[in-house]
Design a protein around this motif. Structure first.
Motif, mmCIF file in Angstrom:
data_model
loop_
_atom_site.group_PDB
_atom_site.id
_atom_site.type_symbol
_atom_site.label_atom_id
_atom_site.label_comp_id
_atom_site.label_asym_id
_atom_site.label_seq_id
_atom_site.Cartn_x
_atom_site.Cartn_y
_atom_site.Cartn_z
ATOM 1 N N TYR A 1 0.828 -1.212 0.000
ATOM 2 C CA TYR A 1 0.000 0.000 0.000
ATOM 3 C C TYR A 1 0.865 1.265 0.000
ATOM 4 O O TYR A 1 0.673 2.171 -0.814
ATOM 5 N N THR A 2 1.871 1.291 0.910
ATOM 6 C CA THR A 2 2.732 2.475 0.986
ATOM 7 C C THR A 2 3.500 2.680 -0.321
ATOM 8 O O THR A 2 3.599 3.798 -0.817
ATOM 9 N N VAL B 1 7.880 2.148 12.427
ATOM 10 C CA VAL B 1 6.882 3.022 11.791
ATOM 11 C C VAL B 1 7.283 3.536 10.409
ATOM 12 O O VAL B 1 6.573 4.347 9.833
ATOM 13 N N GLY B 2 8.430 3.043 9.884
ATOM 14 C CA GLY B 2 8.907 3.561 8.606
ATOM 15 C C GLY B 2 7.870 3.472 7.501
ATOM 16 O O GLY B 2 7.780 4.343 6.634
ATOM 17 N N ASP B 3 7.066 2.424 7.526
ATOM 18 C CA ASP B 3 6.034 2.233 6.502
ATOM 19 C C ASP B 3 5.073 3.426 6.470
ATOM 20 O O ASP B 3 4.507 3.747 5.433
ATOM 21 N N ILE B 4 4.902 4.062 7.622
ATOM 22 C CA ILE B 4 3.970 5.186 7.728
ATOM 23 C C ILE B 4 4.726 6.509 7.743
ATOM 24 O O ILE B 4 4.439 7.411 6.970
ATOM 25 N N PHE B 5 5.703 6.596 8.622
ATOM 26 C CA PHE B 5 6.382 7.856 8.904
ATOM 27 C C PHE B 5 7.295 8.299 7.755
ATOM 28 O O PHE B 5 7.514 9.484 7.548
ATOM 29 N N LEU C 1 4.983 18.311 10.242
ATOM 30 C CA LEU C 1 4.049 18.339 11.368
ATOM 31 C C LEU C 1 2.999 17.233 11.242
ATOM 32 O O LEU C 1 2.526 16.711 12.257
ATOM 33 N N LEU C 2 2.674 16.853 10.019
ATOM 34 C CA LEU C 2 1.795 15.679 9.867
ATOM 35 C C LEU C 2 2.522 14.430 10.358
ATOM 36 O O LEU C 2 1.918 13.548 10.979
ATOM 37 N N ALA C 3 3.837 14.370 10.065
ATOM 38 C CA ALA C 3 4.624 13.242 10.554
ATOM 39 C C ALA C 3 4.671 13.270 12.085
ATOM 40 O O ALA C 3 4.462 12.255 12.750
ATOM 41 N N ASN D 1 1.160 -5.231 11.873
ATOM 42 C CA ASN D 1 1.410 -6.455 11.111
ATOM 43 C C ASN D 1 2.223 -7.414 11.980
ATOM 44 O O ASN D 1 3.391 -7.166 12.272
ATOM 45 N N GLU D 2 1.569 -8.498 12.396
ATOM 46 C CA GLU D 2 2.248 -9.399 13.334
ATOM 47 C C GLU D 2 3.400 -10.142 12.687
ATOM 48 O O GLU D 2 4.385 -10.467 13.344
ATOM 49 N N ALA D 3 3.283 -10.416 11.388
ATOM 50 C CA ALA D 3 4.305 -11.201 10.702
ATOM 51 C C ALA D 3 5.667 -10.523 10.780
ATOM 52 O O ALA D 3 6.679 -11.188 10.998
ATOM 53 N N ASN D 4 5.714 -9.200 10.596
ATOM 54 C CA ASN D 4 7.021 -8.543 10.665
ATOM 55 C C ASN D 4 7.136 -7.564 11.829
ATOM 56 O O ASN D 4 8.106 -6.818 11.916
ATOM 57 N N GLY D 5 6.136 -7.562 12.698
ATOM 58 C CA GLY D 5 6.237 -6.782 13.929
ATOM 59 C C GLY D 5 6.341 -5.292 13.722
ATOM 60 O O GLY D 5 7.094 -4.613 14.418
ATOM 61 N N ARG D 6 5.596 -4.752 12.789
ATOM 62 C CA ARG D 6 5.661 -3.301 12.592
ATOM 63 C C ARG D 6 4.272 -2.751 12.258
ATOM 64 O O ARG D 6 3.349 -3.512 11.967
ATOM 65 N N LEU D 7 4.171 -1.426 12.284
ATOM 66 C CA LEU D 7 2.927 -0.782 11.895
ATOM 67 C C LEU D 7 2.942 -0.551 10.393
ATOM 68 O O LEU D 7 3.979 -0.221 9.830
ATOM 69 N N GLU D 8 1.780 -0.732 9.777
ATOM 70 C CA GLU D 8 1.711 -0.501 8.336
ATOM 71 C C GLU D 8 0.558 0.435 8.003
ATOM 72 O O GLU D 8 -0.500 0.402 8.635
ATOM 73 N N LEU D 9 0.822 1.236 7.000
ATOM 74 C CA LEU D 9 -0.158 2.233 6.570
ATOM 75 C C LEU D 9 -1.295 1.535 5.824
ATOM 76 O O LEU D 9 -1.053 0.687 4.962
#
Lengths: 340, 464
Positions: free
Chosen positions: A300-301, B87-91, B144-146, B161-169
């Motif tokens: 998605y990202t 949080v790289g997937d989001i941030f 500032l959104l970040a 995401n439990e498989a890779n232990g991170r947050l995803e957007l």
């Protein structure tokens, strides 16, 4: 689009950002390193700085964008590389800071000691940045110790191996030549003559180092460990560098500049194709390497970022290109025309 | 020494330092663009000089913001690698957009503006300063959104995401529509305008008190007083909105900055509270009844949760631990920010009123007026410390703690080298910057028409 094709697209996009950065900021670094040696009088130094004055900051944004894009598209790569190369990146940042501030501050005071200090900060900062970036990329080609948790297990001295150092020095030499060629296109009169003479000497040093670095890469077996054979790219890179030597001697400044630019671009193409699909090769165990598959963001990202890039990259290219067109004229040492 | 503490110190130092210069960049760009627009419309030479003079101070300040900004982008990966992975997937996305959309715009068009005068058409030259100002303010929006995601992650924007232990957007529009980020943005860009207004006021007052270039500096002073007042009110409204939103999404931060230990309904506002040495217990306090309820929810009787209840609630939710920010810091930075911000409104209101009533050039206070410049700087630094310290112990509110975010491979030696190195480099940058700012500010508008001014006759050098 499939997950895998997005991962490949972002690998290519990041490669393009780095290529753009090395091509553009490469001559900025070269110009910066040449500054105190090439400019004898104050107005000569000002002319040299003015030749990149309107563009250096925009060129540096390619690095920021490469960093941001790596963070967004391959967070594991960003995290491992930036924390792993900690002190090297710290020194790179110091180099970028002291040179960036100096362009703006250098001519804002007339005291010769003030100006001289900032001139040397430009030169030293540019040298540090070129050396460290070259060493960092050489180490990425060579492989670095990474454990099963995607963590870098070396330190600064791990990066200061002979191959890394040779890569750093080669980058410095190529950027010096690139900067001299750029100045040949931007300066006029006596200063232009002087830089063209400089270029001849710089070409010899750059060519010797470049070929030595190429041979080292080949013999040490750092060659084509990924899926892609770089093919003729490295051969063409050497040919372009040799061609540059011919054009420098013929005083064909435009062609000389294009040839060294091609050498830089093709070297990066070689690097990224021999790395693919790894982004950081582990010397501890190849299975621990970071690849475009295990280091990337979610589908998605990557998709969202592709749309953003599709919209903004062409716009950026258009207005940056326009800047170069707008400021294409040569810079004289006439004080009335100097800005910085 | 503790590597987490060293990384935090470094992040705090580099961020506060960066933030000393950025608000002025954000605000001054608009003023320079406005002055140049007036010149373009009227061909009045004073407007041109105003664009040049304030533009010169803008550039001296801008350079430091730029070079220290690179450090900001890199140190997420350098010092906070586990955060970057988590949080790289989001941030990462807003940071990449910031570079693509804002940094390129700002840097390219500022270069065109600096070098373009006389080389490109007046219209294109004018457009370039507007684009540069828009670019820098856009970069504020994305960062500032970040930051808004770290303070108040919108629940519908991500999944774990439990498989890779991170947050995803999962929803980009929820990320960029985060109210926290937009309230920050409102608060911040109006703060930029106020910061620039105060620099203009302070420098103008210096010259007005000495009766130099009166037309130039009176005009500057009046514009800055009016716009500074409007900006001050907007900052206040933005801050008030932020407080109410904080009550919803970061109740602990709100309770900590107000030193509310026990849940109250209706809640009183603490004018002065003295805690014990640990900063975590109240000893004595003076309070205004009902006021806190009003600040938190525009209603005099609503309930405001206290630190103790929230601590117990968080322990249940997230396990044992200390969830209370360092209250002595949040409480006092909030008060400094508020007091100085309100003083800024009062001062600009007085300036506007004094100017309407009569001739300000003979006013006795004018020679003291340059000192008002300390107000926005201290308010800015306090506000930033408050917002970041108030989110402790979290790096992403409710999701990841600071102690779990740090790069595990860094040694104390690494961190000491960089911490000392940044301090030394940043310190010497500040010395050069203050020297140049002072020199050009005092030299006045005529000197700003050239690149270099030799104001100290003792210095031997070329005069150009």
């Amino acid at each position: 689009m499939s997950y895998e094709s997005l991962q490949i697209i972002w690998f290519i996009l990041i490669a393009v950002l780095w290529i753009g950065f090395f091509f553009l900021e490469g001559f900025d670094f070269g110009v910066g390193m040449l500054l105190p040696f090439l400019g004898k009088k104050d107005e000569e130094r000002r002319a040299i700085i003015n030749s990149i004055g309107s563009v250096w900051d925009g060129n540096e944004v390619w690095l920021l964008t490469a960093g941001g894009a790596t963070f967004a598209a391959f967070p594991e790569w960003y995290a491992t590389m930036f924390s792993g190369f900690y002190l090297a990146l710290f020194l790179l940042l110091v180099g970028l800071i002291i040179r960036g501030i100096s362009f703006e501050y250098r001519s804002k005071d007339a005291a010769p000691a003030w100006r001289n200090r900032f001139d040397w900060m430009i030169a030293i900062g540019s040298f540090m940045a070129a050396l460290l970036l070259g060493a960092a990329f050489a180490n990425l080609a060579r492989g670095v110790p990474i454990n099963a948790d995607k963590m870098f297990t070396g330190n600064l001295f791990t990066l200061l191996n002979p191959y890394g150092l040779l890569g750093g020095l080669t980058t410095v030499a190529i950027f010096l030549l690139h900067g001299a060629n750029f100045l040949g296109l931007k300066l006029e009169g006596e200063l232009r003559e002087r830089v063209n003479t400089f270029a001849k000497k710089l070409w010899i040093g750059a060519t010797v180092l470049y070929i030595a670095f190429g041979i080292y890469t080949y013999i040490a077996g750092f060659w084509a460990r990924g899926f892609i054979d770089p093919g003729i790219a490295p051969i063409a890179a050497v040919a372009a560098l040799l061609g540059a030597g011919y054009f420098i001697n013929q005083k064909m400044e435009g062609w000389a500049f294009i040839m060294v630019a091609l050498n830089i671009v093709l070297t990066q193409v070689t690097f990224f194709s021999m790395t693919f699909p790894n982004v950081m090769l582990s010397t501890t165990n190849p299975a621990y390497s970071l690849t475009i598959y295990n280091a990337s963001s979610s589908q998605y990202t990557l998709g969202v970022m592709s749309i953003v890039a599709l919209i903004f990259v062409p716009i950026v290219l258009a207005y940056q290109g326009w800047t170069y067109y707008m400021f294409r004229q040569r810079i004289s040492t006439d004080k009335k025309t100097l800005v910085y | 020494m503790d590597p987490i503490l060293l990384s935090r110190l470094q992040f705090g130092l580099t961020t506060i330092y960066h933030w000393l210069f950025v608000p002025l960049t954000l605000g001054m760009g608009w003023y320079v663009a406005f002055f140049q627009t007036r010149y373009y419309q009227t061909k009045d030479e004073t407007w041109r000089k105003m664009a040049k003079f304030w533009g010169k101070l803008f550039l001296i300040n801008f350079a430091i913001g730029v070079v220290t900004g690179i450090v900001q982008e890199f140190q997420f990966g350098m010092n906070w690698s586990e955060y970057s992975r988590y949080v790289g997937d989001i941030f990462g996305a807003p940071l990449a957009v910031e570079a693509l959309m804002a940094f390129f715009l700002e840097s390219t068009f500022l270069g065109i503006w600096i070098f373009g005068e006389g080389r490109i058409s007046d219209k294109a030259h004018l457009a370039s300063i507007w684009l540069a100002a828009i670019g820098s303010n856009l970069s504020a929006l994305w960062i500032l959104l970040a930051n808004g995601f770290m303070q108040a992650p919108p629940a519908n924007s991500f999944v774990y995401n439990e498989a890779n232990g991170r947050l995803e957007l999962v929803n980009f529009f929820a990320l960029i529509g985060n109210p926290k980020g937009w309230i920050f943005f409102w608060h911040t860009i109006s703060d930029g305008v106020a910061m620039a207004a105060f620099l203009i006021l302070a420098v103008s007052a210096y010259h007005i008190a000495r009766k130099q270039n009166l037309d130039f500096f009176k005009r500057s002073f009046n514009i800055a007083a009016v716009s500074g007042l409007i900006a001050g009110v907007l900052i206040f409204l933005g801050g008030h909105t932020m407080g109410q939103y904080m009550a919803e999404v970061q109740p602990m931060k709100l309770a900590a900055l107000e030193a509310i230990w026990e849940t109250e309904q209706p809640a009183s506002f603490s004018v002065l509270t003295i805690g014990d040495l640990s900063g975590k217990k109240e000893v004595w306090s003076l309070r205004i009844p009902y006021a806190m309820s009003f600040l938190a929810c525009n209603n005099f009787t609503c309930e405001v949760k206290g630190v103790n209840e929230l601590q117990a609630q968080y322990e249940q939710e997230f396990g044992p631990g200390d969830y209370i920010p360092l209250m002595v810091v949040t409480y006092w930075t909030f008060r400094i920010m508020m007091a100085f911000g309100l003083a800024m409104i009062a001062i600009t209101a007085y300036f506007v009123w004094a100017n309407m009533r009569g001739d300000i050039t003979t006013a006795k206070w004018m020679k003291w007026a340059p000192w008002i410049l300390v107000l926005p700087y201290l308010a800015n630094a306090s506000g930033w410390i408050l917002t970041e310290m108030g989110r402790q112990p979290w790096i992403v509110y409710g999701l990841l703690k600071v102690e779990d975010a740090v790069s595990p491979n860094l040694t104390n030696v690494d961190l000491l080298i960089s911490l000392i190195g940044y301090t030394a480099v940043y310190g010497s940058l500040a010395v050069s910057m203050v020297y140049l700012m002072k020199k050009y500010a005092i030299a006045g508008p005529d000197a700003a028409m050239h690149e270099s001014v030799d104001v100290a006759p003792a210095i031997v050098g070329s005069q150009d």
